[in-house]
Design a protein around this motif. Structure first.
Motif, short mmCIF file in Angstrom:
data_model
loop_
_atom_site.label_atom_id
_atom_site.label_comp_id
_atom_site.label_asym_id
_atom_site.label_seq_id
_atom_site.Cartn_x
_atom_site.Cartn_y
_atom_site.Cartn_z
N PRO A 107 -10.20 -0.14 -1.49
CA PRO A 107 -9.01 -0.26 -2.15
C PRO A 107 -8.07 0.84 -2.41
O PRO A 107 -8.65 2.13 -2.80
N ARG A 108 -6.80 0.73 -1.97
CA ARG A 108 -5.85 1.82 -2.42
C ARG A 108 -4.99 1.34 -3.42
O ARG A 108 -4.16 0.51 -3.30
N ILE A 109 -5.16 2.22 -4.58
CA ILE A 109 -4.46 1.64 -5.93
C ILE A 109 -3.21 2.60 -6.26
O ILE A 109 -3.49 3.80 -6.43
N ALA A 110 -2.18 1.95 -6.22
CA ALA A 110 -0.89 2.64 -6.72
C ALA A 110 -0.61 2.25 -8.28
O ALA A 110 -0.69 1.24 -8.58
N VAL A 111 -0.39 3.47 -9.22
CA VAL A 111 -0.03 3.14 -10.41
C VAL A 111 1.39 3.45 -10.55
O VAL A 111 1.95 4.48 -10.45
N ALA A 112 1.86 2.64 -11.12
CA ALA A 112 3.37 2.78 -11.70
C ALA A 112 3.76 3.32 -12.84
O ALA A 112 2.88 3.59 -13.96
N SER A 119 -11.59 11.44 -9.96
CA SER A 119 -12.89 12.01 -9.96
C SER A 119 -14.04 11.19 -9.83
O SER A 119 -15.15 11.62 -9.58
N LYS A 120 -13.97 9.79 -9.89
CA LYS A 120 -15.19 8.80 -10.02
C LYS A 120 -15.19 8.29 -8.52
O LYS A 120 -15.67 7.28 -8.28
N GLY A 121 -14.48 8.66 -7.73
CA GLY A 121 -14.18 8.13 -6.13
C GLY A 121 -13.20 7.12 -5.91
O GLY A 121 -13.45 6.63 -4.86
N ILE A 122 -12.35 6.77 -6.89
CA ILE A 122 -11.57 5.77 -6.84
C ILE A 122 -10.29 6.18 -6.19
O ILE A 122 -9.53 7.11 -6.56
N ASN A 123 -9.69 5.46 -5.06
CA ASN A 123 -8.55 5.97 -4.29
C ASN A 123 -7.22 5.29 -5.23
O ASN A 123 -6.70 4.64 -4.86
N ALA A 124 -7.07 6.23 -5.95
CA ALA A 124 -5.59 6.01 -6.95
C ALA A 124 -4.63 6.98 -6.97
O ALA A 124 -5.04 8.01 -6.82
N SER A 125 -3.70 6.55 -6.94
CA SER A 125 -2.45 7.54 -6.63
C SER A 125 -1.16 7.07 -7.53
O SER A 125 -1.19 5.98 -8.19
N GLY A 126 -0.39 8.10 -7.80
CA GLY A 126 0.90 7.91 -8.56
C GLY A 126 0.92 8.94 -9.85
O GLY A 126 0.14 10.09 -9.74
N PRO A 127 1.58 8.83 -10.67
CA PRO A 127 2.36 7.49 -11.11
C PRO A 127 3.77 7.58 -10.45
O PRO A 127 4.11 8.58 -9.83
N TRP A 128 4.02 6.18 -9.66
CA TRP A 128 5.14 6.10 -8.68
C TRP A 128 6.19 5.24 -9.46
O TRP A 128 5.99 4.56 -10.41
N PRO A 129 7.49 5.59 -9.04
CA PRO A 129 8.71 4.94 -9.75
C PRO A 129 8.42 3.53 -9.41
O PRO A 129 7.98 2.76 -8.51
N GLY A 130 8.71 2.60 -10.72
CA GLY A 130 8.57 1.36 -10.60
C GLY A 130 9.58 0.38 -9.83
O GLY A 130 9.28 -0.40 -9.38
N ASP A 131 10.68 1.17 -9.63
CA ASP A 131 11.87 0.46 -8.74
C ASP A 131 11.43 0.55 -6.96
O ASP A 131 12.13 -0.36 -6.40
N THR A 132 10.41 1.13 -6.77
CA THR A 132 9.94 1.31 -5.38
C THR A 132 8.66 0.79 -4.93
O THR A 132 8.06 0.61 -3.98
N ILE A 133 7.68 1.12 -6.01
CA ILE A 133 6.11 0.85 -5.70
C ILE A 133 5.86 -0.45 -5.33
O ILE A 133 5.01 -0.73 -4.35
N PHE A 134 6.50 -1.36 -5.49
CA PHE A 134 6.05 -2.99 -5.16
C PHE A 134 6.77 -3.05 -3.77
O PHE A 134 5.75 -3.70 -3.01
N MET A 135 7.62 -2.58 -3.38
CA MET A 135 7.99 -2.41 -1.97
C MET A 135 7.20 -1.91 -1.00
O MET A 135 6.73 -2.41 -0.06
N ARG A 136 6.73 -0.70 -1.54
CA ARG A 136 5.72 -0.04 -0.71
C ARG A 136 4.28 -0.79 -0.72
O ARG A 136 3.80 -0.92 0.62
#
Length: 341
Positions: free
Chosen positions: A209-214, A243-260
């Motif tokens: 899983p690739r997790i994007a955080v708004a 650090s737990k091995g989860i592929n999380a990134s961000g925080p990303w702007p809420g106005d573009t994250i859903f489009m991506r």
């Protein structure tokens, strides 16, 4: 659809929701089409019988006082099995009106389904919509399904995830005032939501899983110019997840994250508050969205619409969202092709 039985698998539960709304109608319509797996409806029997009459449904309605999956060959065509709530509601219950009895029955049905799920008599719960005003009229003070599911099942940490064919969104906070969101968000809550997003994706067949955080604020805070929550809470939680091995990134702007995410860059988005996550999902189509409660000891999915009192009893309600919720539950149970990257 070919008629078959699935006696070797526990049936799914479908809760009727508020009997004064469209729940009975969409449940009956889905049964009229034929089910992809065996199911039992939990709710008011007269309301189901009335909906079947309204729709001229050629269904055999079978009431079950208890469930013994080993003793029943549950048909998926032509039969509607019911675990009735008690006392029964009046046969002339007004459609489209807030009714305390209907509010009470809807919660009773949900609690019966939860208890059966905890005893492994059913394999998942698929819910039709409740009416919060009717619940409150009955003296039941819960914001909605999620909180009842968590308390009744003894689950400490749950999250609401919304799914359609284009997006997956999980909420860090749910039914609270917008003014309360900043002080409710903590590093622990943020990390827990990211972890639940990771496990939910794994459960849906997504192996990496690739997790994007708004972000919470405009432009994800602009390095503190528009708010401190990203720096103080969200970014440290993302680092802990990584650090737990989860592929999380961000925080990303809420106005573009859903489009991506819609374009395939991410598998799931962590939204910080209710409307931030639900607006993009519902914009893509209410009939296609499914609500999933993540963290429970059983699978629970739901329609992503309300009781629609304005059209209740008119025979025009669309069962598409309920069917999609049912199919999503089957995917999560591994009974049909799962969601893939």
């Amino acid at each position: 659809m070919k008629q078959h039985t699935q006696s070797s698998l526990a049936p799914l539960a479908i809760t009727l929701g508020d009997a004064a709304g469209i729940g009975p109608e969409i449940v009956v319509k889905m049964h009229m089409q034929g089910l992809p797996a065996a199911a039992i409806v939990y709710g008011d029997l007269p309301a189901i019988e009335r909906a079947a009459k309204l729709l001229d449904a050629k269904l055999k309605i079978v009431a079950l006082d208890r469930i013994d999956s080993n003793a029943i060959n549950f048909e998926t065509n032509g039969v509607l099995y019911v675990r009735p709530t008690s006392p029964a509601l009046p046969i002339d219950l007004p459609y489209g009106k807030v009714n305390a009895g209907a509010g009470r029955a809807s919660v009773d049905a949900l609690c019966m389904a939860i208890d059966d799920a905890m005893q492994h008599r059913i394999s998942a719960i698929v819910t039709a919509p409740l009416n919060k005003e009717a619940m409150h009229a009955a003296g039941i003070d819960y914001p909605g399904h999620t909180e009842i599911l968590a308390e009744r099942s003894g689950t400490q940490h749950v999250a609401m995830m919304l799914v359609n064919e284009q997006l997956r969104v999980i909420l860090a906070t749910i039914h609270i005032a917008l003014a309360d969101v900043p002080r409710t968000l903590t590093k622990e809550l943020e990390l827990r939501t990211i972890e639940l997003a990771h496990s939910a994706c794994l459960g849906m067949g997504i192996t990496k899983p690739r997790i994007a955080v708004a972000g919470l604020n405009p432009h994800a805070g602009e390095n503190g110019k528009f708010g401190q929550e990203e720096q103080i809470t969200i970014t440290p939680a993302i680092a802990m997840a990584q650090s737990k091995g989860i592929n999380a990134s961000g925080p990303w702007p809420g106005d573009t994250i859903f489009m991506r995410a819609r374009r395939g860059e991410f598998d799931i988005v962590v939204a910080q508050y209710h409307d931030q996550g639900l607006i993009p999902i519902k914009y893509l189509g209410i009939d296609e969205g499914v609500n999933v409660t993540v963290g429970l000891p059983f699978v629970r999915t739901s329609v992503d619409h309300g009781t629609a009192f304005d059209i209740a009893g008119k025979g025009i309600a669309d069962p598409s969202s309920l069917l999609t919720a049912f199919q999503t539950a089957l995917k999560m149970l591994g009974r049909i092709k799962p969601y893939l990257n």
